[in-house]
Design a protein around this motif. Structure first.
Motif, mmCIF file in Angstrom:
data_model
loop_
_atom_site.group_PDB
_atom_site.id
_atom_site.type_symbol
_atom_site.label_atom_id
_atom_site.label_comp_id
_atom_site.label_asym_id
_atom_site.label_seq_id
_atom_site.Cartn_x
_atom_site.Cartn_y
_atom_site.Cartn_z
ATOM 1 N N SER A 65 -54.902 -71.113 -11.308
ATOM 2 C CA SER A 65 -54.898 -70.934 -12.812
ATOM 3 C C SER A 65 -53.231 -70.216 -13.134
ATOM 4 O O SER A 65 -52.996 -69.394 -12.405
ATOM 5 N N LEU A 66 -53.291 -70.714 -14.540
ATOM 6 C CA LEU A 66 -51.504 -70.273 -15.191
ATOM 7 C C LEU A 66 -52.006 -68.154 -15.162
ATOM 8 O O LEU A 66 -50.625 -67.706 -14.298
ATOM 9 N N HIS B 119 -37.390 -70.450 -11.364
ATOM 10 C CA HIS B 119 -38.500 -69.908 -11.914
ATOM 11 C C HIS B 119 -37.745 -67.794 -11.632
ATOM 12 O O HIS B 119 -37.786 -67.590 -11.729
ATOM 13 N N LYS C 202 -47.117 -80.948 -7.630
ATOM 14 C CA LYS C 202 -45.795 -81.277 -8.593
ATOM 15 C C LYS C 202 -46.888 -80.732 -10.133
ATOM 16 O O LYS C 202 -46.056 -80.352 -10.618
ATOM 17 N N TYR C 203 -47.893 -81.402 -10.066
ATOM 18 C CA TYR C 203 -48.283 -81.572 -11.495
ATOM 19 C C TYR C 203 -48.381 -80.323 -11.728
ATOM 20 O O TYR C 203 -48.126 -79.740 -13.006
ATOM 21 N N PHE C 204 -49.524 -79.156 -10.900
ATOM 22 C CA PHE C 204 -49.254 -77.508 -11.108
ATOM 23 C C PHE C 204 -48.340 -78.010 -11.712
ATOM 24 O O PHE C 204 -47.915 -76.722 -12.581
ATOM 25 N N ASP D 59 -45.419 -78.304 -12.604
ATOM 26 C CA ASP D 59 -44.677 -79.097 -13.983
ATOM 27 C C ASP D 59 -44.670 -78.383 -15.261
ATOM 28 O O ASP D 59 -44.714 -78.380 -16.232
ATOM 29 N N GLY D 60 -46.068 -77.835 -15.453
ATOM 30 C CA GLY D 60 -46.953 -77.262 -15.746
ATOM 31 C C GLY D 60 -47.115 -76.025 -16.093
ATOM 32 O O GLY D 60 -47.100 -75.039 -17.250
ATOM 33 N N THR D 61 -45.725 -75.460 -15.915
ATOM 34 C CA THR D 61 -45.735 -73.843 -15.848
ATOM 35 C C THR D 61 -44.420 -73.236 -16.415
ATOM 36 O O THR D 61 -43.378 -72.099 -16.550
ATOM 37 N N SER D 62 -44.539 -74.310 -17.535
ATOM 38 C CA SER D 62 -42.832 -74.287 -18.451
ATOM 39 C C SER D 62 -43.358 -72.334 -18.589
ATOM 40 O O SER D 62 -41.540 -72.251 -19.582
ATOM 41 N N SER D 63 -44.261 -72.161 -19.687
ATOM 42 C CA SER D 63 -44.389 -71.298 -19.962
ATOM 43 C C SER D 63 -44.183 -69.380 -19.318
ATOM 44 O O SER D 63 -43.659 -68.935 -19.653
#
Length: 201
Positions: free
Chosen positions: A63-64, A136, A89-91, A93-97
């Motif tokens: 989880s994030l 990051h 990579k998909y995971f 890519d979802g870490t912008s927050s």
């Protein structure tokens, strides 16, 4: 306050990268820190396909929040044409927050990979995996040549992170040097995470 932990986050198709993750986790445990083994679901070619929220076997999905709250990160993927596999990579890519709020800044991180062929893009895959970690603001840890296995290996192993030569059928087990380097990365991540936690303390 929760005990600090190292997140060992990986994607594995045939099991070699998963075994590397277990050896890195063992290194973390040998260094006396808690470890969480987590994976990511495969990317489906079908629109709106949904994987079960809990995998049928192996490590739970990450989880994030687990990424946000880790003290250190080990990130692993098989090589896909010299790059990380799409599910990982998909995971990421979802870490912008997490990037927008700087949640991973200053945390130690390392990478690991497995390939079917000995020169199948291990180093380029490891370097590609470092790119989002650098964005990051994470503190990148490799493997120093003081690790004798790095000089003795006849399989995988790089200064950018542990690697494994799985063979054409993907069934070659990790050899002694590959295991030593996986454990060394786990220990380094745990040691640096502990020092940083103490310094912040």
């Amino acid at each position: 306050m929760n005990a600090p932990y190292v997140l060992v986050l990986y994607y594995s198709r045939h099991g070699a990268t998963a075994e590397m993750a277990r050896q890195i986790a063992r290194g973390v445990e040998l260094a006396g820190l808690e470890v969480r083994l987590r994976t990511v679901p495969a990317v489906s070619s079908e629109c709106e396909a949904v994987a079960p929220s809990i995998p049928a076997e192996g490590a739970p999905y990450a989880s994030l929040d687990e990424l946000k709250n880790c003290a250190a990160l080990a990130l692993g993927s098989p090589t896909r044409f010299g790059n990380m596999a799409a599910p990982l990579k998909y995971f990421l890519d979802g870490t912008s927050s997490l990037w927008l709020t700087g949640q991973l800044v200053g945390k130690p991180a390392g990478v690991f990979t497995s390939t079917a062929s000995l020169h199948g893009g291990q180093e380029s895959t490891l370097l590609s995996m470092l790119l989002p970690l650098l964005h990051h603001g994470m503190l990148v840890l490799g493997l120093p040549y003081s690790e004798s296995a790095l000089l003795e290996t006849r399989g995988g192993g790089t200064p950018y992170g542990p690697s494994h030569h799985a063979g054409a059928d993907g069934k070659r087990p990790l050899d002694a040097e590959e295991i030593a380097l996986c454990r060394a990365l786990g220990q380094r991540l745990a040691d640096v995470a502990r020092r940083l936690e103490t310094a912040r303390g």
